[in-house]
Scaffold this motif. Structure first.
Motif: not given
Lengths: 341, 341, 341, 341
Positions: A8, A205, A210, B237-239, B241
């Motif tokens: 990820y 994810t 995303l 959130l893992a991402k 970004r």
């Protein structure tokens, strides 16, 4: 720098971004009632061969575990998980924060064996003092597990039968489900999972989105007023389209499976390189996570050009590291690794 | 069909989607340590003229309220809010789910008057039995309020002084903060908010993002291990970004303010049309939400071609409806409305 | 029927009932501000040689554990306990109900070894991902343990030093503290406990009271507004005199220690009988609980005239049972047992 | 000093202490399975004319409210109470601590009017956004109320019918139930309460016991594994006999009703004195609490020889005080008051 750090670290599959742009100007319903969410749900139910399923979208894995577990358990119930289960140790106490204990039992390479579960549950009910303890009210498994291993169809059936006998739901954490389904070494289909699990989630994810996970209740068993409880947990997105569009794209033209297969193909190539370079495997994993024991001095050197995840110390001079491929891993990354090693 | 239903029925501002595509291939750090999140934080601190601020990103408003309030309060404390505060009624008990009471006090058009707050707090401490009650431990205000109204700088200063005196933080819910800052009728700047509030959030979801709110702790007062508690609430959130890129875009070249101004300009045009068409206003709102009293029969007719939000029944034959403009509202939408009315 | 079933099947020590009658007609302050509670607190502080202590009274052990642990931990913290700790398994998830995880570590005969604790804590902080886990925020030990065993003074000092190093409190569950203090085989005094523990409780329910435990905060570290939080947990007794009178009586003229000693004397007599009758001990316990392995057929027969507690299955044909003496056990009970065996 | 401060400043009715002594030596079952608890339950069911009832004993009022409400509500539900309800303001957030909101509605002299409840519930369900709010899941009333007032049988029936219509339980807090039942001015019997309420509790602490409340589930509706959840809340007494013996005594030979009647008789005498001395009543209360408006200067003087409870400021120069009689109030106390006034 070559990165096999995790699945990820990159953005989303390009098809998803493209779809965001195509749908951006439309004014749609909020809170998950938009047409993309609806369409995604329909496609997921079809892929699961489970028309009676209820599908909900949430943003991340810990959030999903926390909400599914806490809303399905009664106050006097706890969730049973492997010692190594993600909820047992690596979710910052998110389950306990909702008031529920995680009851841990032994595992083999991350998997709960049906015999072990049966022993645990029968032991609980034969304890004269069990009314002074929390009741096991759900079984949590991950597939692939935290070690990249997979349940066989027979094992899932075994766990499912025990859960039925004790009248508690079987819940599968599918954060990396795509990589499990597309493994060369599995006899488990998405439809099997829908058959054997009472509830599970399809990870987005870590498989090209995303953000986003799709929770599937398979037995007409979604908790009453689930949407209200999602909001109560702070997890209801105003723009539900954010996840709806992503899953609608992932479940169109087999994309979810194709990109998962790409990660598996790359993992198999990776394995070849690792074997060729005489690396010692910590576990035999059939999915996109590969665990390798490296000498510390060698690891130190490699780190200058390679990103992998620290897993655990193996002994005083060796370390277990994890290589993860993903939908975005390319053959050239594997080639570069061969050269590096 | 013309829609003034809400400010979150459309997708994201195109510049955000563009930026997603530009940054998509990069492998970046996870859990909010990516360079886009870092850059966004820097820009937000500058915009707030508050270099010592700590900035965190979360996905939505209720989530933000729930996490900020529950991590800043002690177990024996409750949050004070207006009767009409979003947390008081419309968040599915999310605050109480974390174990904390919402203490409600009277308001005027959604605003807590400093005198009212002072009366409430001094009343609490003069009650001989207050050790048997939860302590007021934080004050929650929204700006714009749920009625679209705004605090003046003097009012914010007044509330801030009272909070300082009682040593409790002042927290501002800025779900629609951009629309408040860009109102024609405000003397409050972002820097003022950073001065008077101990913590506040800058809303993204309703101001051009797909999701995301930026929490700003202004007094070196972020709760210890805040990231761990974000995870505990299922909100990490893992991402990272996903939100980092959005806020980095919104706070580049004044975009957040420009698109908010667009919504305000459109709201002022909308007001002109409503006045011209002799509509009765329920409240005098200086922001992007306009509340109008319509005859039920007329409303029924309009609904065929117009989407607005039901607010409340005014009397047996009239209804209050809300018109909301947003960064994506265009002058032609207003024109169409004029024709329709 | 002879009963060694538990130390809480009888009522209260007669001196307590006598005192209830003597004080019954007086109108006293409520909620723990009565003169008996005040007097009891003073006497307990003296007995602990800890004048700076804060003493609070609660009704039972699980309640005390739940309130002390949840009010001393931060949201991001968990309590560390032995696998066999009472809070780990036998309190119906009461700790988790307050939102906190119980982190379990290995033990020896119910005791946490200082080395083990040090290893656990240093391991936690050396894990790169520990921000994704709950933090160990307190250490829970029981003394006597669930197996009747006792910490030595050196062990307590060792645990205390580690806790100081990691800046987390050491908490002792003293449900049966009297029996520990009066053991023939201990070098630990009440003053030692006040020195080494940051907080502990002196058990009343199992040591002669009808109900009640005395919580002692030894380092000026009682949580702020502790009384309000006691009420929040539903544990504030309107008639605080109920427990005040009991502890005032127990800590007058050494009664608590004398009756505890009586139980220990009887346990030693009991041991002699068990040895004489060639019973096999499961554990070597120096306190009022004795654990013996009995053949199932023999146990079945004995049960007709003897009440003991089932502890666990030893093997297919043997069972571990617990004999408990108490302040109310008499020499003739032991004699009867000798005859029976 | 004459005290009318509250109905829980004295100890227990002497018959209770006598019974403690008579039963003290017996070794009985623990955790509420003792014969006294069993006997008390049988007697209570008879007194309620409700043989199908389930009866449980808890130690205090806030504890009872917290456990009953939190175990009967679903996660998405809140309890509806009067603004002035004890749970709304004076229980230190104990209900919210369990994760549930208290929804407050208007009242008249502490009572919820059936019309008001109906309006509230129908209003909730007619709100289009109600899925974003917590659902009203139970109605809480107190009888006598916090103002000493009483529901009529017709009002109880009205509330009960509305609750049935909305399929939510009606819960009565009977902390002072005896004084309500023995009022000269009531048409409500204990059997009526068992008919109209789904669950209620019979207060012991304020009606002659040292501690203890009897929870009565009247419709075969006790939450599953209620005992386990009592333990989870820290409220399960090891020596259940403590409350069992007390309620067994109170419900033998009509004692509960006789001592309640004594308090009411004394309250009526008190009223006569207050009328004779031209005191102004704040409320017309038919139970053991009388609320009187006194001039501050006069109150200051009286306080030297009289203990009453401060209730609230009436205006700048007057204060509302509460006189409470109890089962232990004697005619001579009233006489002394007459002389004093």
């Amino acid at each position: 720098m070559i990165s096999f750090e995790s699945d990820y670290t990159n953005g989303a599959h390009p098809a998803i971004l493209k779809r965001f742009i195509e749908t951006n100007e439309e004014s749609v319903s909020t809170y998950g009632f938009d047409k993309y969410s609806e369409s995604a749900k329909t496609k997921i139910k079809e892929a699961c061969k489970c028309p009676e399923a209820d599908v909900y979208f949430l943003a991340g894995g810990t959030q999903t575990n926390s909400i599914v577990i806490s809303t399905m358990l009664k106050d006097y119930e706890a969730v049973v998980a492997a010692n190594t289960g993600h909820i047992s140790a690596h979710e910052a106490g998110a389950i306990e924060y909702t008031g529920h204990k995680v009851l841990t039992i032994g595992e083999e390479m991350g998997k709960i064996k049906p015999e072990e579960l049966e022993k645990y549950l029968s032991g609980f009910y034969s304890d004269e003092n069990h009314e002074h303890m929390v009741f096991p009210g759900m079984v949590y498994i991950s597939h692939p597990t935290e070690y990249g291993t997979l349940y066989s169809k027979a094992e899932l059936e075994g766990l499912s039968n025990i859960c039925k006998q004790y009248e508690i739901p079987l819940y599968m954490d599918g954060a990396r489900l795509g990589y499990g389904l597309m493994s060369y070494d599995t006899d488990v289909t998405l439809a099997d999972i829908a058959t054997y699990c009472d509830v599970f989630y399809i990870g987005g994810t870590k498989v090209g989105a995303l953000c986003g996970e799709a929770v599937v209740f398979t037995k007409d068993n979604a908790p009453k007023h689930f949407m209200t409880m999602i909001k109560q947990h702070g997890a209801l997105l105003a723009k539900g389209r954010l996840i709806g569009v992503q899953f609608d794209t992932l479940f169109t033209d087999n994309l979810y499976f194709d990109i998962s297969r790409q990660a598996i193909d790359m993992a198999e190539e990776l394995k070849k390189v690792l074997i060729e370079k005489v690396c010692r495997f910590f576990i035999d994993s059939p999915t996109n996570q590969q665990f390798v024991i490296l000498e510390d001095s060698k690891l130190g050197e490699l780190k200058k050009e390679l990103k992998v995840s620290f897993w655990e110390k193996y002994d005083d001079t060796h370390t277990v590291v994890r290589f993860a491929t993903s939908w975005s891993t390319k053959l050239e990354d594997i080639e570069k690794l061969r050269e590096l090693l």
